[in-house]
Write a protein that holds these residues in place. Sequence first.
Motif, mmCIF file in Angstrom:
data_model
loop_
_atom_site.group_PDB
_atom_site.id
_atom_site.type_symbol
_atom_site.label_atom_id
_atom_site.label_comp_id
_atom_site.label_asym_id
_atom_site.label_seq_id
_atom_site.Cartn_x
_atom_site.Cartn_y
_atom_site.Cartn_z
ATOM 1 N N PRO A 6 0.834 -1.203 0.000
ATOM 2 C CA PRO A 6 0.000 0.000 0.000
ATOM 3 C C PRO A 6 0.874 1.261 0.000
ATOM 4 O O PRO A 6 1.814 1.362 0.791
ATOM 5 N N ILE A 7 0.576 2.190 -0.895
ATOM 6 C CA ILE A 7 1.376 3.419 -0.939
ATOM 7 C C ILE A 7 0.454 4.637 -0.874
ATOM 8 O O ILE A 7 -0.657 4.625 -1.386
ATOM 9 N N VAL A 61 -0.979 -0.693 -4.205
ATOM 10 C CA VAL A 61 -2.340 -0.162 -4.107
ATOM 11 C C VAL A 61 -2.287 1.197 -3.438
ATOM 12 O O VAL A 61 -1.523 1.415 -2.507
ATOM 13 N N SER A 62 -3.100 2.121 -3.935
ATOM 14 C CA SER A 62 -3.235 3.404 -3.265
ATOM 15 C C SER A 62 -4.710 3.754 -3.163
ATOM 16 O O SER A 62 -5.498 3.429 -4.055
ATOM 17 N N ILE A 63 -5.059 4.374 -2.055
ATOM 18 C CA ILE A 63 -6.440 4.792 -1.836
ATOM 19 C C ILE A 63 -6.464 6.308 -1.847
ATOM 20 O O ILE A 63 -5.656 6.935 -1.143
ATOM 21 N N LYS A 117 5.875 2.696 7.759
ATOM 22 C CA LYS A 117 5.534 2.762 9.187
ATOM 23 C C LYS A 117 4.650 3.967 9.467
ATOM 24 O O LYS A 117 3.864 3.960 10.400
ATOM 25 N N GLN A 118 4.803 5.031 8.678
ATOM 26 C CA GLN A 118 3.958 6.201 8.900
ATOM 27 C C GLN A 118 3.904 7.021 7.632
ATOM 28 O O GLN A 118 4.831 6.989 6.826
ATOM 29 N N ASP A 122 0.342 12.836 7.690
ATOM 30 C CA ASP A 122 -0.405 12.796 8.963
ATOM 31 C C ASP A 122 0.435 12.293 10.140
ATOM 32 O O ASP A 122 0.018 12.427 11.291
ATOM 33 N N GLN A 126 -0.210 4.291 12.211
ATOM 34 C CA GLN A 126 -1.319 3.468 12.699
ATOM 35 C C GLN A 126 -1.767 2.387 11.718
ATOM 36 O O GLN A 126 -2.072 1.261 12.137
HETATM 37 N N1 LIG Z 1 -4.494 6.436 1.326
HETATM 38 C C1 LIG Z 1 -3.632 5.414 1.458
HETATM 39 N N2 LIG Z 1 -3.465 4.541 0.433
HETATM 40 C C2 LIG Z 1 -2.615 3.488 0.538
HETATM 41 N N3 LIG Z 1 -1.879 3.256 1.628
HETATM 42 C C3 LIG Z 1 -2.002 4.097 2.669
HETATM 43 C C4 LIG Z 1 -2.885 5.213 2.653
HETATM 44 N N4 LIG Z 1 -2.792 5.848 3.838
HETATM 45 C C5 LIG Z 1 -1.878 5.177 4.568
HETATM 46 N N5 LIG Z 1 -1.403 4.119 3.868
HETATM 47 C C6 LIG Z 1 -0.387 3.134 4.304
HETATM 48 O O1 LIG Z 1 -0.343 3.129 5.727
HETATM 49 C C7 LIG Z 1 0.933 3.509 6.203
HETATM 50 C C8 LIG Z 1 0.800 4.214 7.534
HETATM 51 O O2 LIG Z 1 -0.007 5.359 7.416
HETATM 52 P P1 LIG Z 1 -0.461 6.258 8.645
HETATM 53 O O3 LIG Z 1 -1.197 5.381 9.613
HETATM 54 O O4 LIG Z 1 -1.342 7.298 8.025
HETATM 55 O O5 LIG Z 1 0.782 6.868 9.240
HETATM 56 C C9 LIG Z 1 1.529 4.313 5.062
HETATM 57 O O6 LIG Z 1 2.944 4.297 5.105
HETATM 58 C C10 LIG Z 1 0.990 3.565 3.843
HETATM 59 O O7 LIG Z 1 1.742 2.391 3.584
#
Ligand SMILES: Nc1ncnc2c1ncn2[C@@H]1O[C@H](COP(=O)(O)O)[C@@H](O)[C@H]1O
Lengths: 245, 297
Positions: A6-7, A61-63, A117-118, A122, A126
């Motif tokens: 996921p990216i 995959v990206s959302i 990892k993050q 944001d 998590q």
């Molecule tokens: N919109 C998104 N689409 C795909 N992967 C996501 C998205 N948001 C977060 N991630 C994945 O979740 C990880 C942690 O995100 P976060 O919890 O927002 O710090 C990121 O490094 C991505 O690998």
Amino acid sequence: MKILVPIKRVVDPYAKVKPLPDGTGIDTTGVKFDINPFDEIAVEEAVRMKERDASTEVIVVSIGSGDAEEQLRKALAIGADRAILIETSAELDSPGVAAELAALAIELQPDVILMGKQATDDDCNQAGQMLAAKLGWPQATFACKVEPCGNALHVTRETDTGDETLELPFPCLVTTDLRLNEPRYIALPGIIKARSKPLDRRPAAVNQAPRTRTTRYEAPAARPPGRKVASVDDLLVALKERGVL
Amino acid sequence: MSKLLLIAYDPADGLQGAGFAQKLGLPFDLLCLTGVAPTDVGAERALSAGLDEVPPADALASGLSGVAGGYTHLAAVSAMRSKDVLARLAGLLDAAMVTDVIAIESPSVFKRPIVAGSIIATVEVLATPVVLTVRPAAFGTPNLGGASVAESVALAGSGTAKRLSISARGGARPDLTQAKVVVSGGRPLKDAATFESVIGGLADALGGAAGATRAAVDSGIAPNELQVGQTGKIVAPELYIAAGVSGSTQHMAGIKDSKLIVAINKDPDAPIFDNADLGLVADLYDAIPEIRAKLGR
Ligand SMILES: Nc1ncnc2c1ncn2[C@@H]1O[C@H](COP(=O)(O)O)[C@@H](O)[C@H]1O
Ligand SMILES: Cc1cc2nc3c(=O)[nH]c(=O)nc-3n(C[C@H](O)[C@H](O)[C@H](O)COP(=O)(O)OP(=O)(O)OC[C@H]3O[C@@H](n4cnc5c(N)ncnc54)[C@H](O)[C@@H]3O)c2cc1C
């Protein structure tokens, strides 16, 4: 092996960003976007695993908005095989991202999910852990070394005090830290090849109600201006005056 | 009724988190995973899980989910270990989560830094329970007194991750996140031995901890657990000395809570001077030995 990565599309981590004057969001005018650096490291690691074992398939995959195609194409240029763009205009929180990714993982049945990892926008740290919990898979966060070993991954992860190595049976989830690898320079042939690799667009499947909402974005309190001292002697005097020596 | 479970790794961590728990203003229980939970930090119950070693996140989060019932808030001091486990716990509980809380507006509205500290976001929680990781520097030390009911609890969790090895490098220096003085070095420190003698030496002379930039860690000059910044540790000492550190946004994100920031950099235009309280334009290889000589330490 099948690896899902996921990216996230984020504001360029090296850009200086400000809140909008009315506090309703982040001012992104004139700011570039890129793959979240930790996610680029995850793509790189997955592609390296594929290079060691040609039977590996890497799906990214990206959302988010349709604009994330740019980041998915970059991941394909690094060497991923195919991409999925889950299109939504909703502002997802990390539980919402984890819910969409869990539905996708149940459909695709990857052996490994490798992700950042993050997200550097944001700074939540998590989504990976939430996704692993939803799937009931073991996890290793803050990975700095990943090695397939029979039916498991051996992952060395950074900790507050040093590091540790975990053995995770497949399927499992790993979140990347900065020292896992250094993503490659993307050469032109990779970029050209990426244009013809498959990219599926689909709507969000879960559309979970958000658990948190950001109501205000403001600049941090500015530090009062400091001053330069002329010499080590002046520095020591100033430190003594402030009572820190 | 709202109630907080403060999750701590050991009694010292519990003491650090209790400042937040008291400011939140809800009744709370304190759970210490290792050691005996202190009974004088204002908790209703002081729960001790009595673990010898904290298990990997899947087993620990599963164990914690077994004691989470009845709490509207679950919190721990921000650290890699708590982020690893609490976000997984939030996933198990289908909870809301707020990472790195720096201010409480109400029990359901918190402030936290985002985009490497460039922006402060106000986050409203729309679901219960909510899981929080909190930056202790923002909440001060707790008032001590009273007597909590001491109990032991058994965490019955299971997981499939297996720990093969663990290394803890901590030496004689104070913990970076709790130190009163931190001396950090960056890329120009050349190698591990130079970093240890120049940065470690000044840290020891001041009774403080050593820290490093990502550039220093990436080039093998300093071990990874010394990285300070957006993706490393958050420090809040009385005195932070940065030597040979340019002052990137990502590094500054980790040091903003320092009372006094001193920068030693040979480039008068280095961005760190914009955020330092005291700046010395000098070669660190001249300035640090001179400081130590003049302090006689
Ligand atoms: N919109 C998104 N689409 C795909 N992967 C996501 C998205 N948001 C977060 N991630 C994945 O979740 C990880 C942690 O995100 P976060 O919890 O927002 O710090 C990121 O490094 C991505 O690998
Ligand atoms: C996603 C992401 C996350 C990141 N997270 C972090 C993080 O958590 N922490 C972090 O630190 N960085 C982080 N970074 C990296 C950050 O952007 C900078 O690259 C890094 O902080 C620079 O480290 P530095 O100051 O040691 O090196 P440089 O930027 O190279 O600066 C070295 C400085 O030393 C000075 N200097 C050189 N020689 C001497 C001398 N003899 N005496 C005195 N001064 C001298 C120079 O003038 C210069 O200002 C992150 C980057 C990204 C993209």
